[in-house]
Design an enzyme around this catalytic site. Structure first.
Site, mmCIF file in Angstrom:
data_model
loop_
_atom_site.group_PDB
_atom_site.id
_atom_site.type_symbol
_atom_site.label_atom_id
_atom_site.label_comp_id
_atom_site.label_asym_id
_atom_site.label_seq_id
_atom_site.Cartn_x
_atom_site.Cartn_y
_atom_site.Cartn_z
ATOM 1 C CG PHE A 115 -1.480 -1.412 1.467
ATOM 2 C CD1 PHE A 115 -2.243 -2.053 0.500
ATOM 3 C CD2 PHE A 115 -1.199 -2.093 2.640
ATOM 4 C CE1 PHE A 115 -2.727 -3.331 0.705
ATOM 5 C CE2 PHE A 115 -1.683 -3.370 2.865
ATOM 6 C CZ PHE A 115 -2.442 -3.990 1.894
ATOM 7 C CG ASP A 135 2.010 4.504 3.510
ATOM 8 O OD1 ASP A 135 3.181 4.257 3.124
ATOM 9 O OD2 ASP A 135 1.592 4.150 4.627
ATOM 10 C CG ASP A 175 2.006 -2.331 3.464
ATOM 11 O OD1 ASP A 175 1.322 -1.957 4.445
ATOM 12 O OD2 ASP A 175 2.415 -1.537 2.600
ATOM 13 C CG ASP A 230 2.673 -3.007 12.828
ATOM 14 O OD1 ASP A 230 1.922 -2.008 12.794
ATOM 15 O OD2 ASP A 230 2.254 -4.179 12.856
#
Length: 343
Positions: free
Chosen positions: A245, A247, A316, A321
């Site tokens: 993802f 970002d 991911d 994390d």
């Protein structure tokens, strides 16, 4: 788009092919195969220890739905992922939500605000409420304990209103109906969401070629899969097609780990704090997707027995994390800043 989809085969493959194209034509971001292979070797131990178990999505994150019924859980996830964008802030004081005497920033501020609204008796999980919500409703629900308001609040109202309108007018007021119509296919779900909800159409033009990232719609599928641990409303036979993802947080950890490398010119631009040029932004996002794909490929080669799911989603989740845990070590690596509803 849909004629191209017939050739490529899936929406996620559109994102992956876009990423490969960008990585091969990028001027200021490069993907290190050696770095990806090194990280893959490091992650094998994490994988074998159970770090990538799906139950961690709920058990390790108390703000994620714990005791809601299926419909409310699905709507919580859909609402969060509809609003999951732009949490970076200008200045030193972040947007902060207090919930049960704990302060939350970033993505967790969004989760906390929605959980607080539920606790306050607001119908925050009802599409009928989303359809008619006013700016005053949104300002109250997402109120901050600092002087910094939630970014792009007008855009958030727009996407909430759109989500409610589409669900009420076309899907009998429930996102569950969309999931149940998709035959356990992540790609049909993604295509359906993209067709009906304009705020999820995360596309752009790079070198005069349309490229696709689909961050929020893919993480929507991933969150459903993880929350329901691959069963019931989270069962997708083609889940391994989902990419990472793209970002602004995961690229930072990819640079830290040596998977991505930025040019000096790009680093100077990022360190200035200026909003990033769209082409440079696409280079970062595309190379991030391709870098994680290489990590996945190398891990697949190294794993002898699959105890747990192994795909770009769980990689991911782990990297996101880790980026939070290693934040102090990464202070010298700037994030890229853009005003966008896509991430």
């Amino acid at each position: 788009l849909y004629s191209l989809l017939q050739v490529v085969g899936s929406m996620s493959k559109l994102a992956l092919h876009s990423a490969e194209y960008i990585a091969n034509h990028s001027s200021h971001v490069s993907v290190s195969g050696d770095g990806a292979r090194s990280v893959a070797s490091q992650l094998i131990e994490e994988y074998q220890s159970g770090t990538f178990q799906l139950k961690n999505w709920r058990e390790n994150n108390p703000l994620h739905p714990q005791d809601l019924n299926i419909r409310d859980t699905v709507h919580w996830i859909f609402l969060v992922d509809t609003l999951n964008f732009s949490f970076w802030h200008r200045g030193d004081i972040p947007y902060t939500v207090e919930f049960n005497q704990v302060n939350y920033t970033g993505y967790w501020s969004l989760c906390a605000a929605i959980d607080r609204a539920i606790q306050d008796g607001i119908n925050i999980l009802e599409p009928a409420f989303w359809k008619t919500a006013s700016i005053e409703d949104i300002q109250h629900i997402f109120r901050s304990v600092t002087e910094t308001c939630i970014p792009l609040i007008d855009k958030r109202l727009q996407v909430i209103n759109e989500a409610g309108t589409v669900l009420m007018d076309h899907f009998d007021g429930s996102f569950v109906n969309i999931i149940e119509s998709c035959n356990n296919s992540s790609q049909i779900l993604i295509e359906t969401v993209l067709r009906h909800f304009t705020s999820y159409r995360d596309e752009n033009v790079f070198n005069e070629r349309t490229v696709y990232f689909y961050k929020r719609v893919q993480i929507l599928v991933a969150d459903l899969w993880a929350c329901f641990e691959g069963e019931n409303h989270g069962k997708f036979e083609d889940i391994d097609l989902i990419t990472m993802f793209a970002d602004y947080r995961v690229p930072q950890i990819l640079v830290h780990l040596g998977i991505l490398k930025y040019s000096e010119e790009l680093l100077q631009t990022l360190n200035s704090g200026e909003l990033l040029d769209p082409t440079l932004e696409m280079e970062i996002r595309g190379c991030s997707i391709w870098g994680v794909e290489l990590v996945r490929i190398y891990m697949e080669e190294l794993i002898e027995t699959k105890k747990y799911p192994m795909n770009s989603i769980v990689i991911d989740f782990y990297l996101w994390d880790k980026a939070k845990m290693d934040r102090e070590q990464m202070e010298t690596i700037p994030i890229h800043k853009v005003n966008t509803i896509f991430y």
